[in-house]
Design a protein around this motif. Structure first.
Motif, PDB file in Angstrom:
ATOM      1  N   LEU A  50       0.829  -1.202   0.000  1.00 54.73           N
ATOM      2  CA  LEU A  50       0.000   0.000   0.000  1.00 54.73           C
ATOM      3  C   LEU A  50       0.869   1.260   0.000  1.00 54.73           C
ATOM      4  N   GLY A  51       1.976   1.225   0.701  1.00 56.87           N
ATOM      5  CA  GLY A  51       2.909   2.347   0.699  1.00 56.87           C
ATOM      6  C   GLY A  51       3.474   2.614  -0.685  1.00 56.87           C
ATOM      7  N   TYR A  52       3.765   1.543  -1.418  1.00 54.88           N
ATOM      8  CA  TYR A  52       4.248   1.702  -2.797  1.00 54.88           C
ATOM      9  C   TYR A  52       3.175   2.321  -3.689  1.00 54.88           C
ATOM     10  N   VAL A  53       1.935   1.892  -3.493  1.00 50.43           N
ATOM     11  CA  VAL A  53       0.821   2.433  -4.289  1.00 50.43           C
ATOM     12  C   VAL A  53       0.647   3.923  -3.988  1.00 50.43           C
ATOM     13  N   TYR A  54       0.590   4.285  -2.712  1.00 54.92           N
ATOM     14  CA  TYR A  54       0.467   5.697  -2.334  1.00 54.92           C
ATOM     15  C   TYR A  54       1.620   6.517  -2.903  1.00 54.92           C
ATOM     16  N   PHE A  55       2.832   5.973  -2.786  1.00 57.87           N
ATOM     17  CA  PHE A  55       4.010   6.686  -3.268  1.00 57.87           C
ATOM     18  C   PHE A  55       3.917   6.939  -4.768  1.00 57.87           C
ATOM     19  N   LEU A  56       3.549   5.913  -5.515  1.00 59.24           N
ATOM     20  CA  LEU A  56       3.457   6.045  -6.964  1.00 59.24           C
ATOM     21  C   LEU A  56       2.372   7.051  -7.356  1.00 59.24           C
ATOM     22  N   ILE A  57       1.233   7.001  -6.694  1.00 55.77           N
ATOM     23  CA  ILE A  57       0.145   7.931  -7.010  1.00 55.77           C
ATOM     24  C   ILE A  57       0.570   9.361  -6.713  1.00 55.77           C
ATOM     25  N   GLN A  58       1.189   9.598  -5.553  1.00 55.17           N
ATOM     26  CA  GLN A  58       1.593  10.968  -5.236  1.00 55.17           C
ATOM     27  C   GLN A  58       2.672  11.450  -6.189  1.00 55.17           C
TER      28      GLN A  58
END
Length: 131
Positions: A50-58
């Protein structure tokens, strides 16, 4: 600067920094973002996806803001992008902090700068009657 004539024609909000400030600040912030990501990546822990997903989106939202504001000259669209950037930067910071306090704290200046950039974007929107 991209579309310098258009940008310089805008009414600037209070506390808008000199244009020369942006390049060094963003350079430092991008270095911090990379360091934070590396720390998060290297931390041995389960459930980091989930941290990777948030990071990529931001990161995508961060890169979308410049063309929204400067190329399209769409202050409203840029504001929508930056509000979502605020949300996903916060979620990234929170997730990174839960895995590594250092990784999260390194993102704090970036988050605060994005909040300040949101204020500036809103100021440009209001002062230049972009609604």
């Amino acid at each position: 600067m991209i579309n310098e004539i258009w940008y310089n024609s805008l009414i600037k909000p209070p506390f808008a920094p000199n244009d020369a400030i942006f390049a060094p600040v963003w350079t430092i912030l991008y270095i911090a973002i990379i360091i934070s990501f590396i720390i998060y990546f290297l931390k041995k822990q389960q459930n980091k996806n989930l941290g990777y997903v948030y990071f990529l989106i931001q990161l995508i939202l961060n890169f979308l803001w410049v063309p929204s504001f400067f190329y399209l000259k769409n202050i409203v669209l840029a504001f929508v992008v930056i509000v979502f950037l605020d949300i996903f930067t916060f979620l990234t910071l929170k997730k990174f902090y839960s895995v590594s306090k250092i990784a999260g704290l390194i993102l704090l200046p970036y988050f605060l700068w994005v909040i300040f950039a949101t204020y500036l974007n809103l100021g440009y929107l209001i002062l230049n009657k972009a609604l």
